[in-house]
Scaffold this motif. Structure first.
Motif, short mmCIF file in Angstrom:
data_model
loop_
_atom_site.label_atom_id
_atom_site.label_comp_id
_atom_site.label_asym_id
_atom_site.label_seq_id
_atom_site.Cartn_x
_atom_site.Cartn_y
_atom_site.Cartn_z
N ALA A 145 0.82 -1.21 0.00
CA ALA A 145 0.00 0.00 0.00
C ALA A 145 0.86 1.26 0.00
CB ALA A 145 -0.93 -0.01 1.21
N ALA A 146 1.92 1.27 0.81
CA ALA A 146 2.79 2.44 0.87
C ALA A 146 3.50 2.68 -0.45
CB ALA A 146 3.81 2.27 2.00
N VAL A 147 4.06 1.62 -1.03
CA VAL A 147 4.81 1.77 -2.28
C VAL A 147 3.87 2.17 -3.42
CG1 VAL A 147 6.15 0.50 -3.99
CG2 VAL A 147 6.63 0.20 -1.57
N TYR A 148 2.69 1.55 -3.48
CA TYR A 148 1.76 1.89 -4.56
C TYR A 148 1.26 3.33 -4.43
CZ TYR A 148 -1.91 1.27 -8.03
OH TYR A 148 -2.70 1.39 -9.15
N THR A 149 1.06 3.79 -3.21
CA THR A 149 0.65 5.18 -3.00
C THR A 149 1.73 6.14 -3.47
OG1 THR A 149 -0.72 4.54 -1.11
CG2 THR A 149 -0.10 6.86 -1.28
N ILE A 150 2.98 5.84 -3.15
CA ILE A 150 4.09 6.68 -3.59
C ILE A 150 4.17 6.71 -5.11
CG2 ILE A 150 6.60 6.96 -3.58
CD1 ILE A 150 5.27 7.78 -1.00
N SER A 151 3.94 5.57 -5.76
CA SER A 151 3.99 5.54 -7.23
C SER A 151 2.89 6.40 -7.84
CB SER A 151 3.87 4.10 -7.72
OG SER A 151 2.58 3.57 -7.50
N LEU A 152 1.70 6.39 -7.23
CA LEU A 152 0.61 7.25 -7.73
C LEU A 152 0.94 8.72 -7.50
CD1 LEU A 152 -2.58 5.30 -6.58
CD2 LEU A 152 -1.50 5.31 -8.84
N LEU A 153 1.54 9.05 -6.36
CA LEU A 153 1.95 10.42 -6.11
C LEU A 153 3.02 10.87 -7.09
CD1 LEU A 153 2.06 10.49 -2.19
CD2 LEU A 153 0.35 11.54 -3.70
N MET A 154 3.89 9.96 -7.49
CA MET A 154 4.92 10.28 -8.48
C MET A 154 4.28 10.69 -9.81
SD MET A 154 7.90 7.79 -10.04
CE MET A 154 6.71 6.80 -10.98
N ILE A 155 3.29 9.91 -10.25
CA ILE A 155 2.60 10.23 -11.50
C ILE A 155 1.87 11.57 -11.38
CG2 ILE A 155 0.83 9.47 -13.13
CD1 ILE A 155 1.46 6.60 -12.27
N ALA A 156 1.20 11.78 -10.25
CA ALA A 156 0.46 13.02 -10.06
C ALA A 156 1.40 14.22 -10.02
CB ALA A 156 -0.35 12.95 -8.77
N THR A 157 2.57 14.06 -9.40
CA THR A 157 3.54 15.16 -9.35
C THR A 157 4.03 15.52 -10.73
OG1 THR A 157 4.25 14.47 -7.14
CG2 THR A 157 5.75 15.89 -8.39
N PHE A 158 4.31 14.52 -11.56
CA PHE A 158 4.78 14.82 -12.90
C PHE A 158 3.67 15.44 -13.75
CE2 PHE A 158 5.76 13.43 -17.32
CZ PHE A 158 6.86 14.24 -17.49
N ALA A 159 2.43 14.96 -13.58
CA ALA A 159 1.31 15.55 -14.30
C ALA A 159 1.15 17.03 -13.92
CB ALA A 159 0.03 14.78 -14.01
N ALA A 160 1.32 17.34 -12.63
CA ALA A 160 1.25 18.73 -12.21
C ALA A 160 2.41 19.55 -12.78
CB ALA A 160 1.26 18.81 -10.68
N THR A 161 3.58 18.92 -12.90
CA THR A 161 4.73 19.61 -13.49
C THR A 161 4.46 19.95 -14.95
OG1 THR A 161 6.23 18.44 -11.99
CG2 THR A 161 7.21 19.45 -13.93
N ILE A 162 3.81 19.06 -15.67
CA ILE A 162 3.44 19.33 -17.06
C ILE A 162 2.41 20.45 -17.13
CG2 ILE A 162 2.31 18.38 -19.10
CD1 ILE A 162 3.53 15.69 -18.43
N ARG A 163 1.41 20.37 -16.25
CA ARG A 163 0.29 21.31 -16.32
C ARG A 163 0.69 22.70 -15.87
NH1 ARG A 163 -2.68 24.66 -16.89
NH2 ARG A 163 -4.97 24.75 -16.77
N TRP A 164 1.36 22.81 -14.74
CA TRP A 164 1.67 24.13 -14.18
C TRP A 164 3.15 24.49 -14.26
CZ3 TRP A 164 -1.86 21.01 -11.21
CH2 TRP A 164 -3.18 21.43 -11.31
N GLY A 165 4.00 23.54 -14.52
CA GLY A 165 5.43 23.82 -14.63
C GLY A 165 5.92 23.95 -16.05
N ASN A 166 5.02 23.81 -17.01
CA ASN A 166 5.35 23.98 -18.43
C ASN A 166 6.51 23.06 -18.85
OD1 ASN A 166 4.88 25.14 -20.96
ND2 ASN A 166 6.54 26.62 -20.66
N TRP A 167 6.50 21.83 -18.35
CA TRP A 167 7.55 20.88 -18.73
C TRP A 167 7.45 20.58 -20.22
CZ3 TRP A 167 7.86 16.06 -20.94
CH2 TRP A 167 9.07 15.38 -20.78
N PRO A 168 8.56 20.44 -20.94
CA PRO A 168 9.98 20.45 -20.53
C PRO A 168 10.64 21.81 -20.56
CG PRO A 168 9.83 19.77 -22.80
CD PRO A 168 8.42 20.01 -22.35
N GLY A 169 9.87 22.89 -20.56
CA GLY A 169 10.44 24.24 -20.56
C GLY A 169 10.33 24.87 -21.94
N ARG A 170 10.75 26.11 -22.01
CA ARG A 170 10.65 26.87 -23.25
C ARG A 170 11.86 26.71 -24.14
NH1 ARG A 170 6.37 30.22 -23.16
NH2 ARG A 170 5.38 30.65 -21.13
#
Length: 279
Positions: A145-170
Protein backbone atom coordinates in the motif's frame (compact mmCIF):
# COMPACT_ATOMS: atom_id res chain seq x y z
CA UNK A 1 34.23 22.93 -22.09
CA UNK A 2 36.69 21.37 -19.62
CA UNK A 3 34.80 22.89 -16.69
CA UNK A 4 31.51 21.56 -18.08
CA UNK A 5 32.99 18.09 -18.52
CA UNK A 6 34.35 18.06 -14.99
CA UNK A 7 30.99 19.16 -13.62
CA UNK A 8 29.17 16.44 -15.56
CA UNK A 9 31.58 13.76 -14.39
CA UNK A 10 31.38 14.92 -10.77
CA UNK A 11 27.57 14.85 -10.83
CA UNK A 12 27.68 11.43 -12.48
CA UNK A 13 29.86 10.16 -9.63
CA UNK A 14 27.38 11.49 -7.06
CA UNK A 15 24.43 9.94 -8.87
CA UNK A 16 26.26 6.63 -9.21
CA UNK A 17 27.05 6.57 -5.49
CA UNK A 18 23.46 7.35 -4.61
CA UNK A 19 22.08 4.57 -6.83
CA UNK A 20 24.57 2.05 -5.43
CA UNK A 21 23.56 2.98 -1.89
CA UNK A 22 19.87 2.78 -2.79
CA UNK A 23 20.26 -0.75 -4.19
CA UNK A 24 22.18 -1.92 -1.14
CA UNK A 25 20.07 -0.10 1.46
CA UNK A 26 17.38 -2.79 2.07
CA UNK A 27 20.06 -5.40 2.65
CA UNK A 28 22.03 -3.09 4.92
CA UNK A 29 19.04 -2.05 7.03
CA UNK A 30 17.26 -5.39 7.25
CA UNK A 31 20.44 -7.31 7.99
CA UNK A 32 19.10 -10.66 6.77
CA UNK A 33 20.17 -13.00 4.05
CA UNK A 34 22.80 -15.57 3.28
CA UNK A 35 26.40 -14.66 2.40
CA UNK A 36 25.59 -15.47 -1.21
CA UNK A 37 22.69 -13.03 -1.24
CA UNK A 38 24.83 -10.29 0.27
CA UNK A 39 27.43 -10.80 -2.44
CA UNK A 40 24.68 -10.66 -5.06
CA UNK A 41 23.38 -7.39 -3.64
CA UNK A 42 26.90 -5.96 -3.69
CA UNK A 43 27.21 -6.97 -7.33
CA UNK A 44 23.88 -5.35 -8.24
CA UNK A 45 24.85 -2.18 -6.37
CA UNK A 46 28.14 -2.02 -8.27
CA UNK A 47 26.37 -2.59 -11.60
CA UNK A 48 23.81 0.13 -10.80
CA UNK A 49 26.60 2.57 -10.00
CA UNK A 50 28.56 1.78 -13.16
CA UNK A 51 25.45 2.04 -15.33
CA UNK A 52 24.40 5.37 -13.79
CA UNK A 53 27.90 6.82 -14.14
CA UNK A 54 28.23 5.76 -17.77
CA UNK A 55 24.81 7.18 -18.67
CA UNK A 56 25.30 10.56 -17.00
CA UNK A 57 28.99 11.06 -17.71
CA UNK A 58 28.59 10.48 -21.44
CA UNK A 59 27.67 13.27 -23.82
CA UNK A 60 24.61 11.32 -24.88
CA UNK A 61 23.06 8.43 -22.92
CA UNK A 62 22.19 5.11 -24.47
CA UNK A 63 19.20 4.04 -22.32
CA UNK A 64 18.25 6.72 -19.79
CA UNK A 65 15.50 8.91 -21.21
CA UNK A 66 14.86 12.60 -20.49
CA UNK A 67 18.30 13.02 -18.95
CA UNK A 68 18.33 16.77 -19.58
CA UNK A 69 14.57 17.33 -19.19
CA UNK A 70 14.47 18.12 -15.49
CA UNK A 71 12.76 17.25 -13.20
CA UNK A 72 11.61 14.02 -14.88
CA UNK A 73 14.31 11.71 -13.53
CA UNK A 74 14.57 13.58 -10.23
CA UNK A 75 10.90 12.89 -9.55
CA UNK A 76 11.37 9.22 -10.39
CA UNK A 77 14.46 8.73 -8.24
CA UNK A 78 13.02 10.65 -5.29
CA UNK A 79 9.82 8.59 -5.37
CA UNK A 80 11.77 5.35 -5.75
CA UNK A 81 14.03 6.15 -2.80
CA UNK A 82 11.03 7.09 -0.66
CA UNK A 83 9.24 3.87 -1.55
CA UNK A 84 12.27 1.71 -0.78
CA UNK A 85 12.74 3.42 2.60
CA UNK A 86 9.07 2.97 3.52
CA UNK A 87 8.98 -0.69 2.45
CA UNK A 88 12.19 -1.37 4.36
CA UNK A 89 10.78 0.36 7.45
CA UNK A 90 7.66 -1.80 7.34
CA UNK A 91 9.70 -5.01 7.12
CA UNK A 92 12.22 -4.00 9.79
CA UNK A 93 11.30 -6.02 12.87
CA UNK A 94 13.46 -4.09 15.34
CA UNK A 95 11.81 -0.77 14.55
CA UNK A 96 8.46 -1.95 15.92
CA UNK A 97 9.76 -1.59 19.49
CA UNK A 98 11.29 1.85 18.93
CA UNK A 99 9.97 5.37 18.61
CA UNK A 100 8.98 4.55 15.03
CA UNK A 101 6.28 2.11 16.13
CA UNK A 102 3.61 4.82 15.66
CA UNK A 103 4.86 5.36 12.12
CA UNK A 104 4.84 1.60 11.55
CA UNK A 105 1.30 1.28 12.89
CA UNK A 106 0.15 4.15 10.67
CA UNK A 107 1.44 2.46 7.51
CA UNK A 108 -0.22 -0.81 8.51
CA UNK A 109 -3.52 1.02 9.08
CA UNK A 110 -3.21 2.59 5.64
CA UNK A 111 -2.54 -0.83 4.15
CA UNK A 112 -5.73 -2.22 5.66
CA UNK A 113 -7.69 0.82 4.46
CA UNK A 114 -6.71 0.46 0.80
CA UNK A 115 -6.90 -3.34 0.73
CA UNK A 116 -10.39 -3.47 -0.74
CA UNK A 117 -11.63 -5.94 -3.36
CA UNK A 118 -10.39 -5.52 -6.95
CA UNK A 119 -7.68 -3.01 -6.07
CA UNK A 120 -4.06 -3.72 -7.04
CA UNK A 121 -3.03 -4.07 -3.39
CA UNK A 122 -5.80 -6.58 -2.72
CA UNK A 123 -4.87 -8.63 -5.79
CA UNK A 124 -1.20 -8.61 -4.80
CA UNK A 125 -1.92 -9.75 -1.24
CA UNK A 126 -4.15 -12.49 -2.65
CA UNK A 127 -1.15 -14.09 -4.37
CA UNK A 128 0.65 -14.78 -1.09
CA UNK A 129 0.96 -18.37 0.09
CA UNK A 130 -1.93 -19.35 2.34
CA UNK A 131 0.31 -20.79 5.09
CA UNK A 132 2.09 -17.52 5.88
CA UNK A 133 1.86 -16.10 9.40
CA UNK A 134 -0.67 -13.26 9.70
CA UNK A 135 1.97 -10.70 10.68
CA UNK A 136 3.90 -11.36 7.46
CA UNK A 137 0.75 -10.91 5.41
CA UNK A 138 0.11 -7.64 7.24
CA UNK A 139 3.63 -6.44 6.50
CA UNK A 140 3.32 -7.20 2.81
CA UNK A 141 -0.07 -5.50 2.75
CA UNK A 142 1.32 -2.36 4.41
CA UNK A 143 4.45 -2.25 2.25
CA UNK A 144 2.46 -2.73 -0.96
CA UNK A 145 0.00 0.00 0.00
CA UNK A 146 2.79 2.44 0.87
CA UNK A 147 4.81 1.77 -2.28
CA UNK A 148 1.76 1.89 -4.56
CA UNK A 149 0.65 5.18 -3.00
CA UNK A 150 4.09 6.68 -3.59
CA UNK A 151 3.99 5.54 -7.23
CA UNK A 152 0.61 7.25 -7.73
CA UNK A 153 1.95 10.42 -6.11
CA UNK A 154 4.92 10.28 -8.48
CA UNK A 155 2.60 10.23 -11.50
CA UNK A 156 0.46 13.02 -10.06
CA UNK A 157 3.54 15.16 -9.35
CA UNK A 158 4.78 14.82 -12.90
CA UNK A 159 1.31 15.55 -14.30
CA UNK A 160 1.25 18.73 -12.21
CA UNK A 161 4.73 19.61 -13.49
CA UNK A 162 3.44 19.33 -17.06
CA UNK A 163 0.29 21.31 -16.32
CA UNK A 164 1.67 24.13 -14.18
CA UNK A 165 5.43 23.82 -14.63
CA UNK A 166 5.35 23.98 -18.43
CA UNK A 167 7.55 20.88 -18.73
CA UNK A 168 9.98 20.45 -20.53
CA UNK A 169 10.44 24.24 -20.56
CA UNK A 170 10.65 26.87 -23.25
CA UNK A 171 14.12 25.94 -24.45
CA UNK A 172 14.97 23.56 -27.27
CA UNK A 173 14.29 19.89 -26.57
CA UNK A 174 17.20 17.69 -27.64
CA UNK A 175 15.67 14.45 -28.92
CA UNK A 176 19.08 12.83 -29.35
CA UNK A 177 19.91 13.25 -25.64
CA UNK A 178 16.48 12.88 -24.07
CA UNK A 179 15.08 10.08 -26.25
CA UNK A 180 18.12 7.98 -27.22
CA UNK A 181 15.97 5.01 -28.30
CA UNK A 182 13.59 7.08 -30.45
CA UNK A 183 14.49 7.64 -34.10
CA UNK A 184 12.42 10.52 -35.54
CA UNK A 185 13.49 9.54 -39.07
CA UNK A 186 12.37 5.91 -38.81
CA UNK A 187 9.26 6.58 -40.89
CA UNK A 188 5.74 7.76 -40.29
CA UNK A 189 4.54 10.95 -38.72
CA UNK A 190 6.45 11.78 -35.54
CA UNK A 191 3.35 13.08 -33.74
CA UNK A 192 1.36 9.95 -34.50
CA UNK A 193 4.22 7.69 -33.40
CA UNK A 194 4.67 9.60 -30.13
CA UNK A 195 0.94 9.52 -29.43
CA UNK A 196 0.75 5.80 -30.17
CA UNK A 197 3.69 5.05 -27.86
CA UNK A 198 2.17 7.32 -25.21
CA UNK A 199 -1.17 5.50 -25.31
CA UNK A 200 0.52 2.09 -25.09
CA UNK A 201 2.57 3.18 -22.09
CA UNK A 202 -0.45 4.68 -20.33
CA UNK A 203 -2.54 1.54 -20.86
CA UNK A 204 0.24 -0.69 -19.57
CA UNK A 205 0.77 1.61 -16.60
CA UNK A 206 -2.87 1.25 -15.62
CA UNK A 207 -3.29 -2.47 -16.30
CA UNK A 208 -0.01 -4.02 -15.16
CA UNK A 209 -0.62 -3.62 -11.39
CA UNK A 210 -3.91 -5.47 -11.93
CA UNK A 211 -2.67 -8.09 -14.40
CA UNK A 212 0.63 -9.04 -12.74
CA UNK A 213 -0.87 -10.37 -9.48
CA UNK A 214 -3.24 -12.58 -11.47
CA UNK A 215 -0.24 -14.71 -12.43
CA UNK A 216 -0.36 -16.24 -8.96
CA UNK A 217 1.66 -19.32 -9.84
CA UNK A 218 4.53 -17.14 -11.02
CA UNK A 219 4.43 -14.73 -8.12
CA UNK A 220 3.93 -17.23 -5.29
CA UNK A 221 7.41 -18.73 -5.58
CA UNK A 222 9.42 -15.48 -5.37
CA UNK A 223 7.14 -14.14 -2.64
CA UNK A 224 7.48 -17.28 -0.57
CA UNK A 225 11.25 -17.34 -0.92
CA UNK A 226 11.63 -13.64 -0.21
CA UNK A 227 9.39 -13.75 2.86
CA UNK A 228 11.04 -16.78 4.41
CA UNK A 229 14.66 -16.11 3.52
CA UNK A 230 15.28 -12.76 1.84
CA UNK A 231 13.27 -9.78 3.19
CA UNK A 232 15.46 -7.42 1.14
CA UNK A 233 14.37 -9.19 -2.03
CA UNK A 234 10.75 -8.72 -1.00
CA UNK A 235 11.31 -4.96 -0.86
CA UNK A 236 12.40 -4.96 -4.50
CA UNK A 237 9.62 -7.33 -5.61
CA UNK A 238 6.98 -4.99 -4.19
CA UNK A 239 8.79 -1.92 -5.51
CA UNK A 240 9.06 -3.38 -9.02
CA UNK A 241 5.36 -4.35 -8.97
CA UNK A 242 4.37 -0.73 -8.30
CA UNK A 243 7.08 1.30 -10.03
CA UNK A 244 7.50 -0.43 -13.38
CA UNK A 245 3.86 0.36 -14.34
CA UNK A 246 4.12 3.83 -12.79
CA UNK A 247 7.24 4.57 -14.84
CA UNK A 248 5.41 3.46 -17.99
CA UNK A 249 2.49 5.76 -17.17
CA UNK A 250 4.87 8.63 -16.48
CA UNK A 251 6.67 8.00 -19.76
CA UNK A 252 3.30 7.99 -21.54
CA UNK A 253 2.49 11.42 -20.11
CA UNK A 254 5.88 12.72 -21.23
CA UNK A 255 5.55 11.39 -24.79
CA UNK A 256 2.01 12.74 -25.07
CA UNK A 257 3.28 16.15 -23.96
CA UNK A 258 6.02 16.10 -26.60
CA UNK A 259 3.51 15.11 -29.28
CA UNK A 260 1.28 18.01 -28.26
CA UNK A 261 4.22 20.46 -28.38
CA UNK A 262 5.23 19.33 -31.87
CA UNK A 263 1.65 19.55 -33.11
CA UNK A 264 1.29 23.05 -31.61
CA UNK A 265 4.56 24.15 -33.22
CA UNK A 266 3.37 22.89 -36.61
CA UNK A 267 0.11 24.79 -36.20
CA UNK A 268 2.01 28.00 -35.48
CA UNK A 269 4.13 27.50 -38.58
CA UNK A 270 1.02 26.98 -40.72
CA UNK A 271 -0.56 30.15 -39.37
CA UNK A 272 2.66 32.08 -40.03
CA UNK A 273 2.70 30.82 -43.64
CA UNK A 274 -0.92 31.81 -44.13
CA UNK A 275 -0.25 35.30 -42.80
CA UNK A 276 2.84 35.64 -44.98
CA UNK A 277 0.88 34.64 -48.08
CA UNK A 278 -1.93 37.05 -47.17
CA UNK A 279 0.52 39.93 -46.94
Amino acid sequence: MTRLLRSRVAMAVLRAGFMSLLVAMPQLLLGHGTPGSRQLVALFALMAGIFTFSEYAARSPSLVEFRDARPYNRIRVTALATAVVLATAVLQEHWRDSLLQVFHAGIEAWGRAVDVPYTPVHLLVGTLPSDLPPHLVGEVQAAAAAVYTISLLMIATFAATIRWGNWPGRGAFNVWVNLPQFDPTAGGDVVERLQRDAHVNLVLGVLLPLIAPLAANLLALPFQGALLREPAALVWIITAWAFIPANLAMRGLALNRLAWLIAAHRARLRRAEVLAQAV
